[in-house]
Design an enzyme around this catalytic site. Structure first.
Site, PDB file in Angstrom:
ATOM      1  N   ASP A  97     -10.077  -7.134  14.599  1.00 26.65           N
ATOM      2  CA  ASP A  97      -8.727  -7.111  14.532  1.00 26.65           C
ATOM      3  C   ASP A  97      -7.959  -5.967  14.823  1.00 26.65           C
ATOM      4  OD1 ASP A  97      -5.894  -8.785  13.165  1.00 26.65           O
ATOM      5  OD2 ASP A  97      -5.984  -6.693  12.652  1.00 26.65           O
ATOM      6  N   TYR A 133      -2.152   0.423  16.747  1.00 26.24           N
ATOM      7  CA  TYR A 133      -3.086   1.176  16.435  1.00 26.24           C
ATOM      8  C   TYR A 133      -3.563   2.097  17.489  1.00 26.24           C
ATOM      9  CZ  TYR A 133      -3.303  -2.783  12.767  1.00 26.24           C
ATOM     10  OH  TYR A 133      -3.204  -3.741  12.070  1.00 26.24           O
ATOM     11  N   LYS A 154      -1.813  -7.523  18.677  1.00 22.89           N
ATOM     12  CA  LYS A 154      -0.659  -7.896  18.133  1.00 22.89           C
ATOM     13  C   LYS A 154       0.632  -7.176  18.916  1.00 22.89           C
ATOM     14  CE  LYS A 154      -2.746  -7.564  13.521  1.00 22.89           C
ATOM     15  NZ  LYS A 154      -3.495  -6.172  13.509  1.00 22.89           N
ATOM     16  N   HIS A 179       3.604  -8.966  15.108  1.00 21.48           N
ATOM     17  CA  HIS A 179       2.976  -7.943  14.171  1.00 21.48           C
ATOM     18  C   HIS A 179       3.766  -7.981  12.927  1.00 21.48           C
ATOM     19  CE1 HIS A 179       0.268  -4.064  13.738  1.00 21.48           C
ATOM     20  NE2 HIS A 179       0.635  -4.674  12.567  1.00 21.48           N
ATOM     21  N   LEU A 208      -9.161  -5.540   0.392  1.00 19.65           N
ATOM     22  CA  LEU A 208      -9.554  -4.518  -0.538  1.00 19.65           C
ATOM     23  C   LEU A 208      -8.512  -3.631  -1.191  1.00 19.65           C
ATOM     24  CD1 LEU A 208     -12.923  -3.462   1.362  1.00 19.65           C
ATOM     25  CD2 LEU A 208     -12.569  -5.465  -0.336  1.00 19.65           C
ATOM     26  N   ILE A 239     -10.295  -9.420   6.641  1.00 16.93           N
ATOM     27  CA  ILE A 239     -10.604  -8.442   7.783  1.00 16.93           C
ATOM     28  C   ILE A 239     -10.666  -7.048   7.167  1.00 16.93           C
ATOM     29  CG2 ILE A 239      -9.710  -9.711   9.693  1.00 16.93           C
ATOM     30  CD1 ILE A 239      -6.787  -8.414   9.431  1.00 16.93           C
ATOM     31  N   LYS A 285     -11.402  -3.299   6.707  1.00 19.60           N
ATOM     32  CA  LYS A 285     -11.845  -2.193   7.500  1.00 19.60           C
ATOM     33  C   LYS A 285     -12.774  -0.988   7.033  1.00 19.60           C
ATOM     34  CE  LYS A 285     -10.758   2.534   8.459  1.00 19.60           C
ATOM     35  NZ  LYS A 285     -10.574   3.558   7.412  1.00 19.60           N
ATOM     36  N   SER A 286     -13.688  -0.665   7.851  1.00 21.17           N
ATOM     37  CA  SER A 286     -14.426   0.697   7.105  1.00 21.17           C
ATOM     38  C   SER A 286     -14.768   1.521   8.356  1.00 21.17           C
ATOM     39  CB  SER A 286     -15.764   0.191   6.231  1.00 21.17           C
ATOM     40  OG  SER A 286     -16.317   1.293   5.746  1.00 21.17           O
ATOM     41  N   VAL A 287     -15.033   2.675   8.335  1.00 17.35           N
ATOM     42  CA  VAL A 287     -15.597   3.496   9.187  1.00 17.35           C
ATOM     43  C   VAL A 287     -17.165   3.918   8.759  1.00 17.35           C
ATOM     44  CG1 VAL A 287     -13.711   4.466  10.138  1.00 17.35           C
ATOM     45  CG2 VAL A 287     -14.602   5.647   8.207  1.00 17.35           C
TER      46      VAL A 287
HETATM   47  N1  LIG Z   1      -0.771  -7.198  10.105  1.00 14.09           N
HETATM   48  C1  LIG Z   1      -0.667  -5.746   9.487  1.00 14.09           C
HETATM   49  O1  LIG Z   1       0.860  -5.582   9.189  1.00 14.09           O
HETATM   50  C2  LIG Z   1      -1.591  -5.043   8.866  1.00 14.09           C
HETATM   51  C3  LIG Z   1      -2.957  -5.372   9.247  1.00 14.09           C
HETATM   52  N2  LIG Z   1      -3.903  -4.686   8.691  1.00 14.09           N
HETATM   53  C4  LIG Z   1      -5.349  -4.992   9.214  1.00 14.09           C
HETATM   54  O2  LIG Z   1      -6.156  -5.149   7.857  1.00 14.09           O
HETATM   55  C5  LIG Z   1      -7.215  -4.367   8.168  1.00 14.09           C
HETATM   56  C6  LIG Z   1      -7.785  -3.949   6.642  1.00 14.09           C
HETATM   57  O3  LIG Z   1      -6.903  -3.145   6.111  1.00 14.09           O
HETATM   58  P1  LIG Z   1      -6.714  -1.625   5.627  1.00 14.09           P
HETATM   59  O4  LIG Z   1      -5.477  -1.172   5.341  1.00 14.09           O
HETATM   60  O5  LIG Z   1      -7.579  -0.980   6.623  1.00 14.09           O
HETATM   61  O6  LIG Z   1      -7.613  -1.950   4.140  1.00 14.09           O
HETATM   62  P2  LIG Z   1      -8.742  -2.423   3.578  1.00 14.09           P
HETATM   63  O7  LIG Z   1      -8.410  -3.255   2.334  1.00 14.09           O
HETATM   64  O8  LIG Z   1      -9.812  -3.103   4.537  1.00 14.09           O
HETATM   65  O9  LIG Z   1      -9.468  -1.113   2.949  1.00 14.09           O
HETATM   66  C7  LIG Z   1      -9.768  -0.121   3.814  1.00 14.09           C
HETATM   67  C8  LIG Z   1     -10.300   1.168   2.809  1.00 14.09           C
HETATM   68  O10 LIG Z   1     -11.419   0.628   2.033  1.00 14.09           O
HETATM   69  C9  LIG Z   1     -12.453   1.581   2.105  1.00 14.09           C
HETATM   70  N3  LIG Z   1     -13.524   0.653   2.206  1.00 14.09           N
HETATM   71  C10 LIG Z   1     -13.828  -0.568   2.892  1.00 14.09           C
HETATM   72  N4  LIG Z   1     -15.051  -1.021   2.439  1.00 14.09           N
HETATM   73  C11 LIG Z   1     -15.369  -0.478   1.350  1.00 14.09           C
HETATM   74  C12 LIG Z   1     -16.709  -0.603   0.416  1.00 14.09           C
HETATM   75  N5  LIG Z   1     -17.405  -1.551   0.668  1.00 14.09           N
HETATM   76  N6  LIG Z   1     -16.410   0.106  -0.623  1.00 14.09           N
HETATM   77  C13 LIG Z   1     -15.689   1.128  -1.024  1.00 14.09           C
HETATM   78  N7  LIG Z   1     -14.542   1.577  -0.022  1.00 14.09           N
HETATM   79  C14 LIG Z   1     -14.442   0.717   1.040  1.00 14.09           C
HETATM   80  C15 LIG Z   1     -12.313   2.258   3.686  1.00 14.09           C
HETATM   81  O11 LIG Z   1     -13.040   3.590   3.587  1.00 14.09           O
HETATM   82  P3  LIG Z   1     -13.948   3.951   4.832  1.00 14.09           P
HETATM   83  O12 LIG Z   1     -13.066   3.520   5.925  1.00 14.09           O
HETATM   84  O13 LIG Z   1     -13.790   5.282   4.755  1.00 14.09           O
HETATM   85  O14 LIG Z   1     -15.363   3.448   4.741  1.00 14.09           O
HETATM   86  C16 LIG Z   1     -10.837   2.361   3.642  1.00 14.09           C
HETATM   87  O15 LIG Z   1     -10.431   3.537   2.954  1.00 14.09           O
HETATM   88  C17 LIG Z   1      -6.743  -3.291   9.030  1.00 14.09           C
HETATM   89  O16 LIG Z   1      -7.911  -2.576   9.581  1.00 14.09           O
HETATM   90  C18 LIG Z   1      -6.127  -4.050  10.079  1.00 14.09           C
HETATM   91  O17 LIG Z   1      -6.811  -4.549  11.052  1.00 14.09           O
HETATM   92  C19 LIG Z   1      -3.741  -3.906   7.917  1.00 14.09           C
HETATM   93  C20 LIG Z   1      -2.518  -3.308   7.566  1.00 14.09           C
HETATM   94  C21 LIG Z   1      -1.365  -4.067   8.004  1.00 14.09           C
HETATM   95  O1  LIG Z   2      -1.414  -1.528   9.873  1.00 16.38           O
HETATM   96  C1  LIG Z   2      -0.576  -2.415  10.371  1.00 16.38           C
HETATM   97  O2  LIG Z   2      -0.812  -3.573  11.006  1.00 16.38           O
HETATM   98  C2  LIG Z   2       0.706  -2.235  10.132  1.00 16.38           C
HETATM   99  O3  LIG Z   2       1.809  -2.910  10.538  1.00 16.38           O
HETATM  100  C3  LIG Z   2       1.363  -1.233   9.328  1.00 16.38           C
HETATM  101  O4  LIG Z   2       0.389  -0.415   8.505  1.00 16.38           O
HETATM  102  C4  LIG Z   2       2.558  -0.428   9.931  1.00 16.38           C
HETATM  103  O5  LIG Z   2       1.869   0.120  10.974  1.00 16.38           O
HETATM  104  C5  LIG Z   2       2.866   1.026   9.169  1.00 16.38           C
HETATM  105  O6  LIG Z   2       2.327   1.879   9.456  1.00 16.38           O
HETATM  106  C6  LIG Z   2       3.803   0.760   8.226  1.00 16.38           C
HETATM  107  O7  LIG Z   2       4.086   1.717   7.371  1.00 16.38           O
END
Ligand SMILES: NC(=O)C1=CN([C@@H]2O[C@H](COP(=O)(O)OP(=O)(O)OC[C@H]3O[C@@H](n4cnc5c(N)ncnc54)[C@H](OP(=O)(O)O)[C@@H]3O)[C@@H](O)[C@H]2O)C=CC1
Ligand SMILES: O=C(O)C(=O)[C@@H](O)[C@H](O)C(=O)CO
Length: 274
Positions: A46, A51, A76, A109, A191, A229, A231-233
């Protein structure tokens, strides 16, 4: 390699129930991070134009050698590109950055209702879909009112609504509206950006199974019928977040996580984000 279950979308397409999110993954790191995810067994990625890392995703896909039909790639259209013609252009630009001929899922989006362009934007997605350039189209951050306005057009019903869902913010009304229209709910920030992982209700369940809090929360999403979905690095977390398919939460444990709802929205409110 874990076998990731799929959910059937309203047009018959199968979507992996766990995907890999790349928001806030720096472009310079994206190819390596996505390669790690693909090695771990993720096949759904995703991303989004905003991004700034679609090219990195595309580089990882190409280098992986994984057959295209085993992958499920979502991107998106960003708010400033909404509108019919601008969306058609934005789609082509995303596809070029990803190095793909066809996308699996294209989402609006945010509804950005103040700009009142999301219906025209939806018509552009319908055109892209009709032309066979994308296998499914959907929306993100759409509240029930926005979703109904699309349904009232009488055309394609979105296959997916990607919204903020985690234990502290479950958006039940939006999930119910999605379900009533046959739209799959995809949980973003599943998460809560790790914010939920120290909650005693979650850690105590995790202890019962000898699993991590993240795995318990992701199981909760899966068993409640959502796509998630994470995310982690971090390579170990990337693998951990897909190691979910050999344990099952009980109904009481699912209910205990449901009870963590506290109106804890982290992102912007869709009615006011432009
Ligand atoms: N449509 C929209 O508007 C939006 C879409 N998204 C989508 O959703 C995805 C996920 O959301 P996101 O906001 O990244 O948040 P998440 O809920 O996926 O959390 C990510 C965070 O949690 C940490 N983490 C991940 N796995 C673990 C684990 N097993 N144990 C401990 N810590 C963990 C990561 O750390 P680290 O990376 O340091 O390991 C990072 O800091 C985004 O990447 C994007 O694709 C997100 C926001 C808005
Ligand atoms: O991560 C996404 O997909 C988002 O739409 C949001 O996090 C957006 O980009 C944002 O930063 C809102 O403050």
């Amino acid at each position: 390699m874990p076998e990731v279950p799929t959910i059937e979308l309203n047009n018959g397409i199968a979507m992996p129930q766990v995907g890999f999110g790349v928001f806030q993954v720096p472009e310079a790191d994206t190819a390596q991070v996505v390669a790690t995810a693909l090695d771990a067994g993720y096949r759904s990625i995703d991303t989004a134009a905003i991004y700034g890392n679609e090219a990195g995703v595309g580089a990882a896909l190409k280098a992986s050698g994984i057959p295209r039909d085993e992958l499920f790639i979502t991107t998106k259209v960003w708010n400033s590109d909404q509108g019919y013609d601008t969306t058609l252009h934005a789609f082509e630009a995303s596809l070029a950055r990803l190095g793909l001929d066809q996308l699996d899922l294209y989402l609006i989006h945010w509804p950005t209702p103040k700009h009142a362009k999301y219906l025209d934007t939806w018509r552009a997605l319908e055109k892209i879909y009709a032309d066979g350039r994308v296998r499914a189209i959907g929306v993100s951050n759409f509240l029930p009112s926005h979703l109904r306005a699309i349904a009232d057009l009488g055309g394609t019903i979105p296959a997916v609504n990607q919204i903020e869902v985690h234990p502290a913010c479950q958006q039940r009304e939006a999930q119910e509206a999605n379900a009533s229209l046959g739209v799959v709910t995809e949980a973003w920030s599943p998460l809560a950006q790790a914010g939920v992982l120290t909650d005693p209700a979650v850690t105590s369940i995790a202890g019962t199974y000898g699993r991590t809090a993240a795995q318990v929360v992701l199981r909760w999403h899966l068993q409640r019928g959502r796509v998630a979905i994470p995310k982690s690095v971090t390579p170990s977390r990337i693998r951990e977040n897909l190691d979910l398919f050999d344990f099952e939460l009980t109904a009481d444990q699912l209910n205990a996580i449901d009870a963590l709802e506290c109106d804890g929205r982290m992102g912007p409110h869709p009615d006011f984000f432009n």
